[in-house]
Design a protein around this motif. Structure first.
Motif, mmCIF file in Angstrom:
data_model
loop_
_atom_site.group_PDB
_atom_site.id
_atom_site.type_symbol
_atom_site.label_atom_id
_atom_site.label_comp_id
_atom_site.label_asym_id
_atom_site.label_seq_id
_atom_site.Cartn_x
_atom_site.Cartn_y
_atom_site.Cartn_z
ATOM 1 N N GLU A 62 0.597 -1.036 -0.305
ATOM 2 C CA GLU A 62 0.385 0.164 0.062
ATOM 3 C C GLU A 62 0.778 1.238 0.530
ATOM 4 O OE1 GLU A 62 -3.272 0.802 -0.803
ATOM 5 O OE2 GLU A 62 -3.347 -2.052 -0.569
ATOM 6 N N THR A 63 1.947 0.999 0.259
ATOM 7 C CA THR A 63 2.907 2.185 0.597
ATOM 8 C C THR A 63 3.571 2.876 -0.999
ATOM 9 O OG1 THR A 63 3.442 2.280 3.180
ATOM 10 C CG2 THR A 63 5.270 3.392 2.026
ATOM 11 N N ARG A 95 0.128 4.497 5.942
ATOM 12 C CA ARG A 95 -0.286 2.580 6.173
ATOM 13 C C ARG A 95 -0.534 1.894 6.707
ATOM 14 N NH1 ARG A 95 -1.419 5.940 2.381
ATOM 15 N NH2 ARG A 95 -3.169 6.409 3.607
#
Length: 191
Positions: A62-63, A95
Motif C-alpha cells: 500500500e505504501t 498505511r
C-alpha cells in the motif's frame, strides 16, 4: 566513520537519481529499484509497530502504491517541503494506521494477528503504534523510523557492494569492515 559518511552520501545521491527516474511512470526498472531499496525498511517498521507479517506486507504494498499514485498525479516528493525520509515515513505511518483501522473493524483478523480478547470480548493487541497518540507517539515512531532507516541504508549499501565485487573481495570486505577483524587476521584467515 569516514567510509560510512561516504556510503551515506552516495546513497543520498543514488536515491535522488532514483526519485528523478520515477517520474517515468512506465519505467518498471526504476520502480523495482525503489521497491528493492525500501521494502525492508517499511516492512520492519510495520512489524515493530505491532502488525503481523501479513499486515506488514500489506503496508509495504500500500505504501508503494501510494507513492506511485501520488507520482502519477504529480504530487511526488518535493525537496523544498522537507526530507524524502520524512515524506516516506509519513506515507508509511498512514498505511500502518490503515491496517490498525482494518483490524478494529474485523475482530477475526485481530485474532489471527495475535490479538487477545479483553474483558468485553474485544480483540486488542499490545502494539507500539496503537498506543501512539499525540507527540509521544510521533517521537517513538520517528525514532523507530530513524533506526530502521540507518539499518536499511547499511544493508542496501552492502548489497550494492556485493554486486560490484567478486565473492572473495566481498568476503575480505565483510571480514574487515563488518566483523572488524584486523588486517593481519584477514590476511591469515582469507589468504
Amino acid at each position: 566513520t569516514m567510509e560510512k559518511t561516504d556510503v551515506k552520501r552516495q546513497f543520498e545521491k543514488t536515491r535522488m537519481s532514483l526519485i528523478e527516474r520515477l517520474a517515468d511512470w512506465e519505467d518498471q526498472r526504476s520502480w523495482d529499484d525503489f521497491y528493492q531499496t525500501y521494502w525492508r525498511l517499511i516492512y520492519s517498521v510495520s512489524v515493530k509497530s505491532g502488525l503481523s507479517p501479513d499486515e506488514a506486507f500489506d503496508v509495504v504494498q500500500e505504501t508503494v502504491l501510494s507513492v506511485a499514485k501520488q507520482w502519477k498525479k504529480g504530487q511526488q516528493y518535493d525537496p523544498a517541503k522537507g526530507s524524502f525520509k520524512t515524506w516516506l515515513m509519513n506515507i508509511t505511518r498512514w498505511r500502518i494506521s490503515d491496517q490498525f483501522r482494518k483490524r478494529q473493524r474485523n475482530p477475526a483478523a485481530m485474532n489471527q494477528a495475535g490479538g487477545t480478547p479483553d474483558g468485553d470480548g474485544d480483540f486488542r493487541r499490545t502494539a507500539t503504534i496503537e498506543r501512539m497518540q499525540g507527540e509521544d507517539g510521533e517521537e517513538i515512531l520517528e525514532r523507530l523510523w530513524e533506526n530502521e532507516w540507518m539499518y536499511n541504508l547499511s544493508e542496501v549499501a552492502i548489497e550494492r557492494v556485493k554486486k560490484l565485487v567478486s565473492p572473495k573481495q566481498f568476503q575480505i570486505f565483510h571480514a574487515y569492515v563488518i566483523k572488524e577483524w584486523d588486517v593481519s587476521r584477514v590476511k591469515k584467515e582469507l589468504g
